[in-house]
Design a protein around this motif. Sequence first.
Motif, mmCIF file in Angstrom:
data_model
loop_
_atom_site.group_PDB
_atom_site.id
_atom_site.type_symbol
_atom_site.label_atom_id
_atom_site.label_comp_id
_atom_site.label_asym_id
_atom_site.label_seq_id
_atom_site.Cartn_x
_atom_site.Cartn_y
_atom_site.Cartn_z
ATOM 1 N N UNK A 4 -2.643 1.622 10.341
ATOM 2 C CA UNK A 4 -2.652 0.288 10.217
ATOM 3 C C UNK A 4 -3.611 -0.526 9.300
ATOM 4 N N UNK A 5 -3.691 0.021 8.091
ATOM 5 C CA UNK A 5 -4.607 -0.369 7.280
ATOM 6 C C UNK A 5 -3.887 -1.670 6.556
ATOM 7 N N UNK A 6 -4.765 -2.870 6.644
ATOM 8 C CA UNK A 6 -4.327 -4.047 5.975
ATOM 9 C C UNK A 6 -4.618 -3.969 4.705
ATOM 10 N N UNK A 7 -5.601 -3.365 4.167
ATOM 11 C CA UNK A 7 -5.665 -3.239 2.543
ATOM 12 C C UNK A 7 -6.235 -1.835 2.550
ATOM 13 N N UNK A 8 -5.223 -1.183 2.284
ATOM 14 C CA UNK A 8 -5.106 0.540 1.984
ATOM 15 C C UNK A 8 -6.246 0.753 0.819
ATOM 16 N N UNK A 28 -2.996 4.791 5.707
ATOM 17 C CA UNK A 28 -1.408 4.347 6.095
ATOM 18 C C UNK A 28 -1.406 3.016 6.360
ATOM 19 N N UNK A 29 -0.810 2.063 5.226
ATOM 20 C CA UNK A 29 -0.858 0.824 5.484
ATOM 21 C C UNK A 29 0.367 0.216 6.746
ATOM 22 N N UNK A 30 0.176 -1.084 6.865
ATOM 23 C CA UNK A 30 1.107 -1.502 8.036
ATOM 24 C C UNK A 30 2.555 -1.730 7.786
ATOM 25 N N UNK A 31 3.191 -1.931 6.360
ATOM 26 C CA UNK A 31 4.467 -2.020 6.002
ATOM 27 C C UNK A 31 5.417 -0.716 6.473
ATOM 28 N N UNK A 47 6.414 7.127 5.366
ATOM 29 C CA UNK A 47 5.596 8.221 4.474
ATOM 30 C C UNK A 47 4.539 8.879 5.085
ATOM 31 N N UNK A 48 3.730 7.953 5.959
ATOM 32 C CA UNK A 48 2.642 8.358 6.677
ATOM 33 C C UNK A 48 3.182 9.516 7.866
ATOM 34 N N UNK A 49 4.227 8.922 8.304
ATOM 35 C CA UNK A 49 4.870 9.645 9.576
ATOM 36 C C UNK A 49 5.477 11.258 9.138
ATOM 37 N N UNK A 50 5.901 10.983 7.766
ATOM 38 C CA UNK A 50 6.526 12.521 7.151
ATOM 39 C C UNK A 50 5.068 13.287 7.003
ATOM 40 N N UNK A 76 -6.775 1.319 12.747
ATOM 41 C CA UNK A 76 -7.663 0.194 12.284
ATOM 42 C C UNK A 76 -7.488 -1.018 12.987
ATOM 43 N N UNK A 77 -6.264 -1.334 13.501
ATOM 44 C CA UNK A 77 -6.317 -2.517 14.043
ATOM 45 C C UNK A 77 -7.093 -2.809 15.508
ATOM 46 N N UNK A 78 -7.031 -1.647 16.272
ATOM 47 C CA UNK A 78 -8.042 -1.590 17.320
ATOM 48 C C UNK A 78 -9.624 -1.483 17.002
#
Length: 146
Positions: A9-13, A110-113, A119-122, A139-141
């Motif tokens: 959940x990175x806003x700015x990776x 891993x970014x939010x899009x 790709x992060x899940x893979x 990161x959102x939490x």
Amino acid sequence: MTSIDFYFNAGDRLGVACRLAGKALRQKKRVLIYAPQPDVAQKIDRMLWTAQAVSFIPHCAVHDPLAASTPVLIASGDELPPELACEVLLNLAAGCPPFFERHERLLEVVAQDDAERQTGRARFKFYRDRGYAIRNHDLLASEARE
């Protein structure tokens, strides 16, 4: 065995990557940033110069003559980086680095899009299926608590 941390959940990776590199540097750890796409490597290079308000994060390319004495290294292109003693590997590639097991720690951002999440899940599944223990950091939490 390499310990793996996923920061999702990175806003700015790349901003998160700079903060993680700075944190590892403060902990006296040597960092290899794996950014095989040249444009990503150039962006992270520029950002490391200005990541901290009063200083910069000392870094260079892995093939630079100063690489042996520089605490943060950037590997770009398709060529595998030389085996330099770096405790931390920070992956900015879409896939798993083929040499991640050389390092004590692997950091995945891993970014939010949707494409990044896929790709992060893979990558997560690849590591999990091979028995690696994975720590997750939402990161959102983290932002909500601050």
